[in-house]
Design a protein around this motif. Structure first.
Motif, PDB file in Angstrom:
ATOM      1  N   ARG A   1      14.647  -5.111  11.443  1.00  0.00           N
ATOM      2  CA  ARG A   1      13.309  -5.596  11.827  1.00  0.00           C
ATOM      3  C   ARG A   1      12.389  -5.672  10.608  1.00  0.00           C
ATOM      4  O   ARG A   1      11.646  -6.633  10.445  1.00  0.00           O
ATOM      5  CB  ARG A   1      12.702  -4.710  12.920  1.00  0.00           C
ATOM      6  N   LEU A   2      12.446  -4.666   9.740  1.00  0.00           N
ATOM      7  CA  LEU A   2      11.610  -4.665   8.545  1.00  0.00           C
ATOM      8  C   LEU A   2      12.044  -5.769   7.575  1.00  0.00           C
ATOM      9  O   LEU A   2      11.214  -6.535   7.076  1.00  0.00           O
ATOM     10  CB  LEU A   2      11.689  -3.308   7.839  1.00  0.00           C
ATOM     11  N   LEU A   3      13.336  -5.860   7.301  1.00  0.00           N
ATOM     12  CA  LEU A   3      13.843  -6.801   6.308  1.00  0.00           C
ATOM     13  C   LEU A   3      13.665  -8.258   6.733  1.00  0.00           C
ATOM     14  O   LEU A   3      13.565  -9.144   5.879  1.00  0.00           O
ATOM     15  CB  LEU A   3      15.321  -6.520   6.026  1.00  0.00           C
ATOM     16  N   SER A   4      13.603  -8.503   8.026  1.00  0.00           N
ATOM     17  CA  SER A   4      13.426  -9.878   8.507  1.00  0.00           C
ATOM     18  C   SER A   4      12.037 -10.416   8.175  1.00  0.00           C
ATOM     19  O   SER A   4      11.810 -11.620   8.228  1.00  0.00           O
ATOM     20  CB  SER A   4      13.667  -9.955  10.016  1.00  0.00           C
ATOM     21  N   ARG A   5      11.115  -9.530   7.799  1.00  0.00           N
ATOM     22  CA  ARG A   5       9.732  -9.935   7.527  1.00  0.00           C
ATOM     23  C   ARG A   5       9.408 -10.056   6.041  1.00  0.00           C
ATOM     24  O   ARG A   5       8.246 -10.174   5.670  1.00  0.00           O
ATOM     25  CB  ARG A   5       8.765  -8.923   8.155  1.00  0.00           C
ATOM     26  N   THR A   6      10.436 -10.017   5.170  1.00  0.00           N
ATOM     27  CA  THR A   6      10.156 -10.014   3.736  1.00  0.00           C
ATOM     28  C   THR A   6      11.133 -10.893   2.964  1.00  0.00           C
ATOM     29  O   THR A   6      12.267 -11.086   3.390  1.00  0.00           O
ATOM     30  CB  THR A   6      10.204  -8.573   3.165  1.00  0.00           C
ATOM     31  N   SER A   7      10.655 -11.361   1.818  1.00  0.00           N
ATOM     32  CA  SER A   7      11.547 -12.104   0.913  1.00  0.00           C
ATOM     33  C   SER A   7      11.890 -11.258  -0.320  1.00  0.00           C
ATOM     34  O   SER A   7      12.444 -11.754  -1.289  1.00  0.00           O
ATOM     35  CB  SER A   7      10.884 -13.419   0.485  1.00  0.00           C
ATOM     36  N   ALA A   8      11.561  -9.968  -0.276  1.00  0.00           N
ATOM     37  CA  ALA A   8      11.892  -9.056  -1.384  1.00  0.00           C
ATOM     38  C   ALA A   8      13.399  -9.030  -1.609  1.00  0.00           C
ATOM     39  O   ALA A   8      14.182  -9.271  -0.684  1.00  0.00           O
ATOM     40  CB  ALA A   8      11.395  -7.642  -1.059  1.00  0.00           C
TER      41      ALA A   8
END
Length: 185
Positions: free
Chosen positions: A137-144
């Motif tokens: 859920r966290l990683l789906s919101r970032t392009s880091a």
């Protein structure tokens, strides 16, 4: 191999490790991370505070916290929040993991590099987590840049991925670094 079978096998393998083997593996993996362009170029880095069966992040955070801006996740309901790392502001959270306290939540968009724990990875960047979906859920919101770290035996042949799974960009084990080539759809 199914995710539950992978979790069972990796857990059994981790149980056999000595403290010396754990320390050597963490030293090797984090030495490779600190030499990577992704780490060198990043200033704001989301780490994880390791559980006893994970590669220990403590020495690495202590070594670099004066030169990089480290952040740690904190469980908030079904999601993870990102807060600045401050050794004096940690307390045990939802899963008996030390988490940061305070209200100074950082926007995930400001994080440049995320070091992601997992039970297992494959060479395509897929990962098996602990099964709650917090990191997906966290990683789906970032392009880091997403870096998975683990022991050599945590690299498995093939992980069945699901639509919500977020792949890693880089995987680092004691034996080396794997850069994942993502294809655009």
């Amino acid at each position: 191999m199914k995710k539950e079978e992978i979790r069972r096998r990796i857990k059994a393998h981790k149980a056999l490790l000595s403290d010396i083997e754990r320390d050597r593996a963490a030293d090797s993996v984090f030495s490779l991370l600190e030499k990577s362009a992704a780490f060198i170029m990043a200033d704001k880095i989301l780490m994880y505070h390791s559980l006893p069966d994970e590669l220990s992040t403590i020495a690495f955070i202590n070594k670099w916290h004066d030169r990089k801006h480290f952040f740690l996740p904190r469980v908030n309901g079904v999601d993870l929040e990102v807060l600045p790392y401050d050794r004096s502001r940690l307390q045990y959270g939802a899963f008996h993991i030390e988490e940061p306290t305070g209200d100074d939540v950082e926007e995930i968009d400001n994080i440049e590099l995320i070091v992601v724990p997992a039970v297992a990875y494959d060479r395509r960047g897929n990962r098996v987590g602990r099964g709650k979906g917090y990191y997906d859920r966290l990683l789906s919101r970032t392009s880091a840049t997403k870096v998975g770290v683990g022991y050599d035996f945590q690299l498995v042949d093939d992980i069945e991925s699901e639509p919500h799974d977020v792949t890693m960009d880089i995987i680092i084990t004691e034996s080396g670094t794997i850069t994942i080539k993502h294809t655009k759809h």
